[in-house]
Scaffold this motif. Sequence first.
Motif, PDB file in Angstrom:
ATOM      1  N   GLU A  29     -36.472 -20.928  29.383  1.00  0.00           N
ATOM      2  CA  GLU A  29     -37.502 -21.622  30.134  1.00  0.00           C
ATOM      3  C   GLU A  29     -36.867 -22.488  31.210  1.00  0.00           C
ATOM      4  O   GLU A  29     -35.772 -23.011  31.034  1.00  0.00           O
ATOM      5  N   ASN A  30     -37.546 -22.635  32.321  1.00  0.00           N
ATOM      6  CA  ASN A  30     -37.061 -23.499  33.390  1.00  0.00           C
ATOM      7  C   ASN A  30     -36.957 -24.939  32.900  1.00  0.00           C
ATOM      8  O   ASN A  30     -37.711 -25.350  32.014  1.00  0.00           O
ATOM      9  N   PRO A  31     -36.043 -25.716  33.481  1.00  0.00           N
ATOM     10  CA  PRO A  31     -35.958 -27.126  33.112  1.00  0.00           C
ATOM     11  C   PRO A  31     -37.226 -27.862  33.532  1.00  0.00           C
ATOM     12  O   PRO A  31     -38.013 -27.354  34.340  1.00  0.00           O
ATOM     13  N   ARG A  32     -37.396 -29.066  32.981  1.00  0.00           N
ATOM     14  CA  ARG A  32     -38.572 -29.849  33.323  1.00  0.00           C
ATOM     15  C   ARG A  32     -38.257 -31.339  33.234  1.00  0.00           C
ATOM     16  O   ARG A  32     -37.291 -31.728  32.585  1.00  0.00           O
ATOM     17  N   ASN A  53     -36.882 -25.633  46.735  1.00  0.00           N
ATOM     18  CA  ASN A  53     -38.238 -25.915  46.262  1.00  0.00           C
ATOM     19  C   ASN A  53     -38.374 -27.390  45.913  1.00  0.00           C
ATOM     20  O   ASN A  53     -37.421 -28.042  45.494  1.00  0.00           O
ATOM     21  N   THR A  54     -39.581 -27.909  46.051  1.00  0.00           N
ATOM     22  CA  THR A  54     -39.849 -29.318  45.774  1.00  0.00           C
ATOM     23  C   THR A  54     -41.056 -29.442  44.859  1.00  0.00           C
ATOM     24  O   THR A  54     -42.067 -28.781  45.054  1.00  0.00           O
ATOM     25  N   SER A  70     -42.138 -28.485  35.587  1.00  0.00           N
ATOM     26  CA  SER A  70     -40.990 -27.581  35.520  1.00  0.00           C
ATOM     27  C   SER A  70     -40.601 -27.114  36.915  1.00  0.00           C
ATOM     28  O   SER A  70     -41.407 -27.158  37.852  1.00  0.00           O
ATOM     29  N   TYR A  71     -39.365 -26.663  37.037  1.00  0.00           N
ATOM     30  CA  TYR A  71     -38.789 -26.262  38.324  1.00  0.00           C
ATOM     31  C   TYR A  71     -37.607 -25.351  38.041  1.00  0.00           C
ATOM     32  O   TYR A  71     -37.175 -25.209  36.892  1.00  0.00           O
ATOM     33  N   ASP A  72     -37.058 -24.729  39.086  1.00  0.00           N
ATOM     34  CA  ASP A  72     -35.927 -23.817  38.930  1.00  0.00           C
ATOM     35  C   ASP A  72     -34.679 -24.564  38.485  1.00  0.00           C
ATOM     36  O   ASP A  72     -34.473 -25.727  38.842  1.00  0.00           O
ATOM     37  N   SER A  73     -33.823 -23.894  37.721  1.00  0.00           N
ATOM     38  CA  SER A  73     -32.569 -24.506  37.287  1.00  0.00           C
ATOM     39  C   SER A  73     -31.574 -24.546  38.449  1.00  0.00           C
ATOM     40  O   SER A  73     -31.769 -23.914  39.479  1.00  0.00           O
ATOM     41  N   PHE A  96     -31.328 -23.771  32.066  1.00  0.00           N
ATOM     42  CA  PHE A  96     -32.557 -23.424  31.365  1.00  0.00           C
ATOM     43  C   PHE A  96     -32.706 -24.310  30.133  1.00  0.00           C
ATOM     44  O   PHE A  96     -31.720 -24.737  29.536  1.00  0.00           O
ATOM     45  N   CYS A  97     -33.943 -24.596  29.765  1.00  0.00           N
ATOM     46  CA  CYS A  97     -34.301 -25.354  28.567  1.00  0.00           C
ATOM     47  C   CYS A  97     -33.857 -26.807  28.609  1.00  0.00           C
ATOM     48  O   CYS A  97     -33.757 -27.451  27.575  1.00  0.00           O
TER      49      CYS A  97
END
Length: 118
Positions: A29-32, A53-54, A70-73, A96-97
């Motif tokens: 999963e993407n980080p958050r 990305n923002t 969440s957003y891209d790693s 991730f995670c």
Amino acid sequence: MKLLKRFYSFFLILILTFNFTSCSDCKNENPRARITNMGTEEVSVQIKTSGGNTENLNNVESGKSSEFRSYDSGTITFTIVIKNDIEVVETVEMDFCSEYEIIVNEDNSISTISTGVE
């Protein structure tokens, strides 16, 4: 013989317990991140990824927490702005995670903690 059966049962329970507790719920999963505001002013956070990305967590009132976003790693830059124009920029590497919590303390100082699971 009874001792051997007890040992076998104990060993089996131990292995099963280890397997259940060592398994992670993470499925790449993407980080958050989220912000918890215990300060005296509204707080906003801009989350910028290395891909450009923002994501924004805007106008989090005193005494409240935002939802996780969440957003891209990758390399992540957090720009934290307190309403009275205090600005803090922090850059972290997130995989991730990962989870990150930004805390605005009562004196409007900022703490950040990584709370991610592996």
